[in-house]
Design an enzyme around this catalytic site. Structure first.
Site, mmCIF file in Angstrom:
data_model
loop_
_atom_site.group_PDB
_atom_site.id
_atom_site.type_symbol
_atom_site.label_atom_id
_atom_site.label_comp_id
_atom_site.label_asym_id
_atom_site.label_seq_id
_atom_site.Cartn_x
_atom_site.Cartn_y
_atom_site.Cartn_z
ATOM 1 N N GLY A 1 70.149 60.013 54.306
ATOM 2 C CA GLY A 1 68.859 59.873 54.980
ATOM 3 C C GLY A 1 68.731 60.974 56.002
ATOM 4 O O GLY A 1 69.510 61.931 56.009
ATOM 5 N N VAL B 1 75.466 58.045 53.202
ATOM 6 C CA VAL B 1 76.117 56.807 52.790
ATOM 7 C C VAL B 1 77.031 57.084 51.601
ATOM 8 O O VAL B 1 76.633 57.738 50.634
ATOM 9 C CB VAL B 1 75.071 55.736 52.405
ATOM 10 C CG1 VAL B 1 75.777 54.431 52.067
ATOM 11 C CG2 VAL B 1 74.085 55.526 53.535
ATOM 12 N N LYS C 1 78.425 54.104 56.080
ATOM 13 C CA LYS C 1 77.315 54.954 56.520
ATOM 14 C C LYS C 1 77.791 55.750 57.717
ATOM 15 O O LYS C 1 78.250 55.183 58.706
ATOM 16 C CB LYS C 1 76.143 54.063 56.906
ATOM 17 C CG LYS C 1 74.956 54.805 57.409
ATOM 18 C CD LYS C 1 73.892 53.815 57.746
ATOM 19 C CE LYS C 1 72.544 54.439 57.466
ATOM 20 N NZ LYS C 1 71.471 53.501 57.663
ATOM 21 N N ASP D 1 62.787 50.748 61.733
ATOM 22 C CA ASP D 1 62.543 51.705 60.657
ATOM 23 C C ASP D 1 62.397 50.948 59.346
ATOM 24 O O ASP D 1 62.992 51.317 58.342
ATOM 25 C CB ASP D 1 63.691 52.726 60.585
ATOM 26 C CG ASP D 1 63.318 53.909 59.699
ATOM 27 O OD1 ASP D 1 62.107 54.133 59.483
ATOM 28 O OD2 ASP D 1 64.228 54.593 59.212
#
Lengths: 237, 1011
Positions: free
Chosen positions: B62, B67, B82, B172
């Protein structure tokens, strides 16, 4: 607190006397089973090889191709004799690996893929990671991928690896004249493509004015491996 | 492939540094990758570890993290690890704090956190590895049914709710941060962490390898943002921000595109079409710009998602009508209000009607009675009465042989599609259901009873009913392939035209041609253009840029064109004037779904996406409405009958004839006067335009009645047999309205005429006497021309009113100097000149045949009754009525309307005031007796008009709906009332002159007054 860079970790890792040996020696040792020599070579040239693939195939494939290139360089070490440096040898192998990969890619309507004509940009996106945050870099990367594969390769070797024409000729196993022609054609095609892609006249002008400077600046700033790459070459030469 | 990269102008070129290493990937990511390759190449090298977890396959990256799948040696299980790219120490604390809170939380729909740690200066979290796909990919991979979507978002929403209850804010939420496991479990991931790390890293610790911020990257790659507006401004995250993001994501998946990409109105419509109203309302609340308006919990959203999708459109909700009731309901209302009345003949209550109907009606009444007293209680009651007297729909007898999955309503026919692809049609006039076709994917209804059947290969056939059954129409192209997206179930907005062509796909109203072929309309979102049969452009009207195609309709005869917008702006074009008018409808959201004109074009039906239907007269306000929330379509069968379908594909017939009022004519300028007889109604305005309509058909007569010069106002319209006489700024003009031939009235240009009366000349022919406004003159017009009968020598004197005696031989006039002049018409001799209203202006004059009197009024506040013919010799009877503006006389009685709003009935025989009528509170501009003298109508400057019974103190029927002063009113022979108004509209009423339940309403009114 600053993140420890790759280099920090590398320098901490002890390779003993291997750290001072030239690429050729290390390759010989590796072939004879000295894994530590292989790791030193790997560390010296990993970035170069990865860079070679990164703008050509999706991220997930890059790792496989990098791995394949290093394995092949051990297996085909005889061919190294005809090369001036380990780097041109390694990139030559990477070039073959890339072409093999392209040929293995499923083709539409059973047509034979012509490596001289293929445009990587047409084969599909190469993953989210390639979408650079910086607009100018996205533009350059995109434009490069929209060139015919041979032109993309010569331009990337020139700008990113700062290779001379003879070095490129050696990597590609093509005559020097062909490389010069391709470099010339590649620059023109790249300018044209950037002109097509760029959003504003200002951007286009500034881009075209300093394409070479710009490209090398991108490389310099973007690729911290350069310093070490030069060191390795010095050590090897 | 060859398109330029998606570039957001907001993402300016970063000139500070080319710092981030390679294209978009992170140092930590590359480092791990290198080690993974190394591990693969060299046997002795172990796989890299993050904490105690052996790193394996890279799962994704991301903006702020990468990840990896990893192996937990100790517990022998696969986990997801992560790693956060940013490495600021402050971020660590934040991540760790949040992750610890998350680790406490155990919920089926929240990802389980196993461990939080630090690796080479980067924070990492080990968590449950969910094998599946992200919700973003899940919903993009194929078309999902609404129940699948609702189920997934319900689970995700429950996860968010659990987090909120644990004091966590996600910050988010987006489909990419939600996983759909193989077993269908939906798990919310990336809780609170991405947001906190990004925020801290950007704010506190910029360093060489920090990546671009999440927002920049998102914008750069064109992913729609889901963050709440206040979050973008950097406000402290609050659960309401998650509610916003959740609502946005839900809305996006339901409508198929990101709601903020286009005009705001569009998503309202699309969502209303795609989802039940409860979900729509919950999403609307969730997308409020003000965080406080969104509520603090996910509960309302989850509740809306929990309800079965069809629950919002309740069966029988059609009957839950606000403001639509019967006498039956009135009784129930009365009981509810605790009002007892004498027993009235009431039919028994049909049980299925009373239960759902009553609460809604009562709420509506309560709301009405609670209105602020702009309008007094009498008016509220009048409105209430109007509501309660409106008719109920009745169900049509179309019995579908199988449950329907698709449905369309056209004029004359309703078509249904059952689950086996069979198309059934129900002829609305006969209520007969017949099988039309099989193998259909969707059906559409068109005009003239045509239907379009679209089969599974997306071929469309347009069929027309014949004696033997259904036949394909359109000889040239009996079948055509429509460009219908494979995923679309039915292109609901295309409609077959009468000639068999099918209008363009998926747009509303691009081109419509009237049934008569006289008028065609082409609309774009920017403008509406009207053409006649020969292709000559008649009008072009620009529309505000809402990027929407307007809803179009044309009346059968092409006399009116309607263009309505989603937002509720309604425009119509009138062929008789060639001009546009507009009206703003008030919806709770931009939600207009259908707008149709009645065959004559005088009424429009408007259906919104909430399932409410209303019928309006153009320019005249609402005739009736249903706020049932279940109506899916409606068409006019004729001007007085609407056929509506509800969500259960039941059909209803709504007879509006019981409520007879509407608009007779729409002008551009204030209408000063209106006149009518059994055949026509004629009205004229201060712009010089006259509109003459056939009363039976309601259609305009195309009499070339135009002012001699532009903007020459017409003050008086007189219908005298076949003659239509107009008095105005350019004198007198007249036509025979049957033939359209002009009357040989001489040119009156230059003489402003205020009033005109018909009289009889000495030779027995018709003669018209007119008072000149510009000069103190009385003119007589006859077939040969005008003769000044009397010219006042004093300058500046204007004639206010003229009247002719019942035998037509004598004329009376009053002027601005307060004088009454009586003139013998044949000889043009002045019989009397009396200073009738000394020191003030006189206003009105009238003859009363019953008492043989002349009545005059003036600004001195007195009404004077003069005996006739001996006007000069006998003193008048004087009555104080207030300064009277309006006067009418009938059979020994005079009605006056004065400036202060008082209305008075004067007995001319006795000279006494007989009754005062309370109700008006501004200047009464017009009073008019009905022919029988038992009723009269009044209109005032504030736009109120009333029908009075001469023997009752209170207004009998308020004639509501005027938006400006009522300047004139008239009765037709059948009791229909026409009013002329300053708002440029002529309206008509056909009141019920005797109501059985007056007493009950009166009590209701008193009850309302006590509230």
């Amino acid at each position: 607190m600053r993140a420890l860079s790759t280099l920090d970790y590398m320098s901490r890792k002890s390779f003993g006397e291997h750290g001072h040996r030239c690429d050729e020696d290390l390759l010989v040792s590796w072939r004879q089973g000295d894994a530590v020599a292989g790791e030193v070579l790997f560390d010296r040239h990993y970035d170069t090889v990865r860079r070679f693939f990164r703008n050509k195939v999706p991220a997930a494939v890059t790792r496989d191709l990098v791995q394949e290139t290093f394995l092949a360089c051990v297996e085909a070490a005889e061919r190294f004799r005809h090369r001036s440096t380990f780097r041109t040898y390694l990139l030559g192998i990477a070039h073959h690996v890339m072409i093999d990969h392209l040929r293995a890619t499923p083709r539409r309507a059973g047509r034979e893929l012509d490596v001289g004509e293929v445009i990587l940009g047409d084969l599909g996106p190469i993953g989210e990671d390639v979408i650079a945050a910086k607009r100018e870099r996205r533009l350059l990367l995109r434009a490069l991928r929209d060139l015919r594969f041979p032109l993309q390769v010569v331009l990337e070797l020139r700008y990113w690896e700062s290779m001379s024409d003879p070095e490129i000729a050696e990597v590609l196993e093509e005559p020097l004249g062909t490389v010069k022609t391709r470099l010339r054609a590649g620059r023109l095609a790249l300018e044209a493509r950037i002109a097509e892609l760029s959003g504003s006249p200002e951007e286009l002008r500034s881009t075209l004015d300093s394409l070479q400077r710009w490209a090398s600046r991108v490389r310099t700033a973007a690729l911290p491996g350069k310093i070490r790459g030069r060191d390795a070459r010095t050590a090897g030469g | 492939m060859r398109e330029p990269p998606a570039v957001d102008p907001a993402v300016a070129v970063d000139t500070t540094t080319w710092s981030s290493d390679e294209t978009g990937s992170h140092a930590i990511d590359r480092e791990l990758e290198r080690e993974l390759v190394r591990a693969a190449l060299f046997d002795g090298t172990a796989a890299p570890r993050i904490g105690r977890f052996a790193v394996g396959e890279r799962l994704g990256a991301g903006a702020s993290s990468v990840v990896y799948a990893a192996w937990d040696d100790r517990l022998a299980r696969r986990v997801a690890v992560k790693i956060f790219v940013a490495s600021a120490a402050a971020a660590h604390d934040h991540v760790q704090r949040e992750a610890r809170a998350l680790a406490q939380l155990s919920h089926r729909n929240v990802v389980a956190v196993y461990e939080v740690g630090d690796w080479r200066g980067h924070a990492f979290i080990a968590m449950e590895l969910i094998s599946g796909t992200t919700l973003a990919r899940w919903q993009a991979s194929r078309r999902r049914s609404i129940s699948e979507i609702v189920d997934a978002y319900l689970q995700a929403g429950r996860g968010l709710e659990a987090a909120h209850q644990a004091g966590l804010v996600h910050r988010d939420f987006k489909p990419a941060n939600v996983m759909v496991a193989g077993d269908g479990r939906v798990v919310v991931t990336d809780f609170g962490l991405a947001g906190s790390v990004e925020a801290t890293a950007e704010a506190g610790a910029p360093h060489a390898s920090s990546p671009a911020s999440g927002i920049t990257t998102r914008a750069a790659i064109g992913t729609p943002a889901y963050v709440a507006p206040e979050q973008r401004r950097g406000a402290t995250p609050h659960p309401s921000a998650d509610i916003y993001s959740f609502s946005l994501a839900l809305c996006e998946v339901l409508i198929g595109w990101h709601p903020m990409q286009r005009d705001e109105a569009l998503w309202h419509t699309a969502l209303l079409r795609a989802a039940p109203r409860r979900i729509y309302e919950a999403v609307c609340t969730g997308l409020a710009r003000q965080p406080s308006a969104r509520g603090h919990t996910m509960a309302p959203l989850l509740e809306a998602l929990t309800a079965p999708p069809r629950r919002g459109w309740q069966r029988g909700a059609l009957l839950a009508l606000a403001g639509v009731a019967t006498v039956t309901a009135l009784v129930e209302i009365k009981q509810h209000l605790g009002v007892t009345t004498p027993a009235s003949p009431v039919p028994p209550v049909p049980p299925q009607f009373s239960a759902p109907l009553l609460p809604t009606v009562l709420r509506k009444i309560d709301a009405l009675l609670a209105l602020p007293s702009q309008r007094d209680d009498v008016a509220s009651t009048a409105a209430l009465r109007a509501l309660l007297l409106a008719p109920l729909p009745t169900e049509l007898g179309c019995a579908w042989p199988a449950p329907l999955v698709g449905f369309a309503l056209g004029d004359g026919v309703a078509v249904g599609l059952d689950g086996d692809g069979r198309v059934h049609a129900c002829a609305l006039d006969r209520e007969e259901v017949s099988l039309v076709a099989g193998g259909a994917r969707c059906v559409l209804a068109g005009p003239n009873g045509t239907i379009a059947v679209i089969d599974r290969d997306r071929h469309a056939r347009v069929l027309r009913p014949t004696g033997e059954g259904w036949q394909a129409v359109g000889e040239r192209e009996p079948e055509l392939t429509l460009d219908i997206p494979p995923q679309a179930r039915c292109p609901v907005e295309i409609e077959p035209e009468a000639d068999g062509a099918v209008r363009g796909a998926a747009l509303r109203g691009v081109k419509v041609t009237s049934r008569s072929g006289q008028i065609s309309v082409i609309a774009t979102p920017a403008e509406v253009r009207i053409f006649d049969g020969g292709g000559v452009e008649l009008s072009a009207r620009r529309l505000p840029d809402h990027r929407l195609y307007p809803l179009l309709d044309i009346s059968h005869d092409g006399s009116r064109v309607l263009a309505a917008e989603l937002h509720g702006q309604m425009r119509w074009w009138q062929a008789s004037t060639g001009r546009w008018q507009e009206e703003r409808l008030h919806f709770q959201a931009p939600s207009l779904r259908r707008a149709r004109l009645s065959p004559s074009g005088t009424r429009a039906l408007l259906l919104d996406y909430f399932g409410s239907l209303e019928v309006r007269t153009l320019g005249g306000g609402r005739v009736a409405w249903l706020t049932a929330g279940s109506i899916t379509d409606a068409v006019f069968r004729d001007d007085d009958t609407v056929i509506a379908s509800d969500a259960d594909h039941r059909l209803w017939r709504w007879d509006l004839a019981a409520q007879r009022s509407g608009v007779a004519a729409i002008h551009d300028r204030a209408v000063w006067s209106v006149a009518s007889n059994a055949d026509i109604v004629a009205s004229s305005d201060e712009g010089g335009t006259v509109i003459v309509s056939d009363r039976r058909r309601g259609t305009p007569l195309h009499v070339p009645l135009l002012a001699a010069r532009p903007a020459a106002a017409i003050y008086r319209t007189l219908l005298d047999g076949d003659h239509l006489i107009l008095a105005g700024d350019d004198g007198l003009r007249g036509w025979n309205w049957r033939t359209g031939a002009a009357l040989p009235l001489a040119d009156g240009r230059g003489i402003r005429v205020w009033d005109v009366e018909a009289a009889i000349a000495a030779d027995g022919s018709r003669i018209y006497l007119a008072g000149g406004l510009a000069r103190g003159a009385l003119f007589l017009w006859n077939a040969t021309g005008r003769t000044p009968a009397y010219l006042d020598p004093r300058p500046g004197v204007r004639v206010a009113d003229v009247a002719a005696s019942p035998d037509g031989k004598t004329a009376a006039m009053v002027d601005s100097a307060g004088r009454l002049l009586v003139i013998e018409i044949a000889s043009q001799r002045l019989i009397a000149a009396i200073d009738a209203h000394p020191m003030s202006a006189a206003r009105r004059v009238a003859f009363d045949p019953a008492t043989s009197a002349i009545v005059t009024t003036g600004d001195d506040g007195c009404l004077r009754i003069w005996s006739f013919p001996d006007v000069a010799s006998r003193p008048p009877v004087r009555i104080t009525t207030g300064p009277v503006y309006a006067l009418d006389v009938h059979d020994g009685h005079a009605i006056t309307g004065s400036y202060d709003g008082s209305v008075t009935l004067v007995d001319l025989a006795t000279g006494q005031i007989e009754r005062r009528y309370a109700g008006h509170d501004s200047a009464v501009r017009t009073v008019q007796f009905r022919a029988d003298g038992r009723w009269f109508v009044t209109g005032d400057n504030a736009g109120r008009a009333c029908l009075w019974r001469i023997d009752a103190d209170d207004c009998h029927t308020w004639l509501d709906g005027h938006r400006a002063g009522v300047l004139g009113a008239t009765f037709a022979d059948d009791g229909t009332i026409f009013t002329a108004s300053d708002d440029a509209t002529v309206r008509y009423w056909q009141p019920t002159y005797d109501l059985p339940n007056d007493a009950m309403l009166a009590e209701l009114a008193r009850h309302g007054a006590r509230r």
